[in-house]
Scaffold this active site. Structure first.
Site, PDB file in Angstrom:
ATOM      1  N   LYS A  45      84.924  78.863  68.388  1.00  0.00           N
ATOM      2  CA  LYS A  45      84.401  80.193  68.703  1.00  0.00           C
ATOM      3  C   LYS A  45      83.970  80.259  70.175  1.00  0.00           C
ATOM      4  O   LYS A  45      84.238  81.239  70.880  1.00  0.00           O
ATOM      5  CB  LYS A  45      83.212  80.528  67.780  1.00  0.00           C
ATOM      6  CG  LYS A  45      83.641  80.836  66.356  1.00  0.00           C
ATOM      7  CD  LYS A  45      82.497  80.841  65.351  1.00  0.00           C
ATOM      8  CE  LYS A  45      83.053  80.969  63.934  1.00  0.00           C
ATOM      9  NZ  LYS A  45      82.071  80.772  62.870  1.00  0.00           N
TER      10      LYS A  45
ATOM     11  N   GLN B 204      75.961  79.905  61.760  1.00  0.00           N
ATOM     12  CA  GLN B 204      77.053  79.239  61.059  1.00  0.00           C
ATOM     13  C   GLN B 204      76.614  78.830  59.653  1.00  0.00           C
ATOM     14  O   GLN B 204      75.574  78.200  59.469  1.00  0.00           O
ATOM     15  CB  GLN B 204      77.512  78.016  61.876  1.00  0.00           C
ATOM     16  CG  GLN B 204      78.736  77.308  61.321  1.00  0.00           C
ATOM     17  CD  GLN B 204      80.015  78.131  61.389  1.00  0.00           C
ATOM     18  OE1 GLN B 204      80.136  79.070  62.185  1.00  0.00           O
ATOM     19  NE2 GLN B 204      80.983  77.789  60.568  1.00  0.00           N
TER      20      GLN B 204
ATOM     21  N   ASP C 284      79.274  89.114  62.084  1.00  0.00           N
ATOM     22  CA  ASP C 284      79.931  88.504  60.923  1.00  0.00           C
ATOM     23  C   ASP C 284      80.236  89.553  59.849  1.00  0.00           C
ATOM     24  O   ASP C 284      81.069  89.323  58.972  1.00  0.00           O
ATOM     25  CB  ASP C 284      78.977  87.482  60.278  1.00  0.00           C
ATOM     26  CG  ASP C 284      79.349  86.032  60.576  1.00  0.00           C
ATOM     27  OD1 ASP C 284      80.542  85.773  60.775  1.00  0.00           O
ATOM     28  OD2 ASP C 284      78.437  85.194  60.589  1.00  0.00           O
TER      29      ASP C 284
HETATM   30  N1  GUN Z   1      81.272  79.413  57.894  1.00  0.00           N
HETATM   31  C1  GUN Z   1      82.588  79.454  57.604  1.00  0.00           C
HETATM   32  N2  GUN Z   1      83.117  80.639  57.978  1.00  0.00           N
HETATM   33  C2  GUN Z   1      82.098  81.357  58.526  1.00  0.00           C
HETATM   34  C3  GUN Z   1      82.024  82.646  59.110  1.00  0.00           C
HETATM   35  O1  GUN Z   1      82.994  83.406  59.178  1.00  0.00           O
HETATM   36  N3  GUN Z   1      80.795  83.013  59.575  1.00  0.00           N
HETATM   37  C4  GUN Z   1      79.706  82.215  59.476  1.00  0.00           C
HETATM   38  N4  GUN Z   1      78.539  82.664  59.936  1.00  0.00           N
HETATM   39  N5  GUN Z   1      79.746  81.005  58.935  1.00  0.00           N
HETATM   40  C5  GUN Z   1      80.945  80.584  58.466  1.00  0.00           C
END
Ligand code: GUN
Length: 288
Positions: free
Chosen positions: A53, A97, A120
């Site tokens: 990211k 996350q 998100d």
């Molecule tokens: N963990 C795995 N995929 C995601 C996601 O799309 N967003 C977040 N915040 N955590 C994740």
């Protein structure tokens, strides 16, 4: 029939090039989209996701900040940090996350993030807005799936979409987004008794189960479009989806590969949401 690949990484790259130009334009107006990613602990898969990211932010010119906290961080400290970021005008998106350590409530964390910075798309307010067709941050993986299908010029309206999986992050919202595009939607899950009967009626089959090789060609209608959301690691360390890829290639009309399918689209839509959030926060000044 040999299926055509829906190459998520190519669609994602095209979108990111466009985003880079958009961010350049915004920066001329003094707006730099900012994303803060928070990670607790050392889980290697999560570490790898957040690094991806960060790198993606850098490439399009988004100001990406990574805050790494120890696994034993108290929930109150995390909530305090989120509150601080909610009030920081340079931060347009906050992503914590998941999964979180057991002592922290995922619900409390998701609900602490301002819906206006919830890039998100996990906050109940954004989910409610999505369900009622209002302006909302859409969850990144489901949003990416819709964008991939559209990028191939595939008409969604009137199609029968069957989804295997009902998670809050993928299964449930992707069904809602397909419904918003006028598809007819069926959900299958672990308690579905006649799954094959359902899946063989699908014009578009979305598989989001998290089990390698779960779906073989007997579950797929000839000519169907297959979207494989699974990311499973095999014993040899390679990534594989939930669908038996070689078999599905023989019967589907389109299929997403793993890797380089849905995955790159998820990050791309996170970038999209962050840019959107920056624009929305400056809308009163005429930015659109
Ligand atoms: N963990 C795995 N995929 C995601 C996601 O799309 N967003 C977040 N915040 N955590 C994740």
């Amino acid at each position: 029939m040999v299926a055509e690949l829906i190459k998520g990484h190519e669609i994602a790259n095209t979108k990111r090039e466009q985003m880079k130009m958009e961010v350049e334009q915004l920066s001329k107006q003094g707006i730099v989209p900012g994303l803060v990613v928070i990670i607790l602990g050392e889980d290697p898969a999560s570490q790898s996701y957040v690094r991806g990211k960060q790198k993606a932010c850098e490439k399009v010119g988004i100001d990406g900040k990574l805050i790494e906290l120890p696994e034993e961080t108290p929930e109150s400290d995390l909530l305090g940090l989120i509150d601080q970021l909610n009030n920081d005008d340079s931060c347009h998106g906050i992503l914590v996350q998941l999964p979180l350590p057991n002592h922290i409530s995922e619900k409390a964390v998701i609900e602490a993030i301002s819906p206006d910075k919830d890039v998100d798309g996990f906050h109940p307010i954004n989910i409610g807005r999505m369900m009622t067709g209002q302006r909302a941050f859409l969850p990144c993986t489901p949003f990416g799936i819709i964008e991939m299908v559209k990028a191939k010029g595939i008409e969604i309206g009137g199609k029968h979409v069957v989804i295997i999986g009902r998670s809050n992050i993928v299964g449930k919202p992707v069904g809602q987004l397909f419904l918003n595009e006028n598809a007819t939607v069926t959900y299958c899950h672990s308690r579905t008794t006649n799954m094959k009967e359902m899946t063989t009626q699908a014009d578009i089959l979305v598989v989001a189960v998290g089990r390698a090789d779960f779906i073989g060609k007997e579950f797929i209608k000839p000519g169907a479009i297959v979207i494989d959301v699974g990311v499973n690691r095999k014993e040899d360390g390679k990534l594989t989806g939930d669908v038996k890829f070689e078999e599905a290639m023989e019967i589907a009309s389109y299929i997403t590969p793993v890797p380089k399918g849905v995955g790159p689209m998820t990050i791309t839509m996170l970038l999209h949401n962050t840019i959107l959030s920056a624009k929305w926060s400056h809308q009163a000044e005429g930015v659109n």
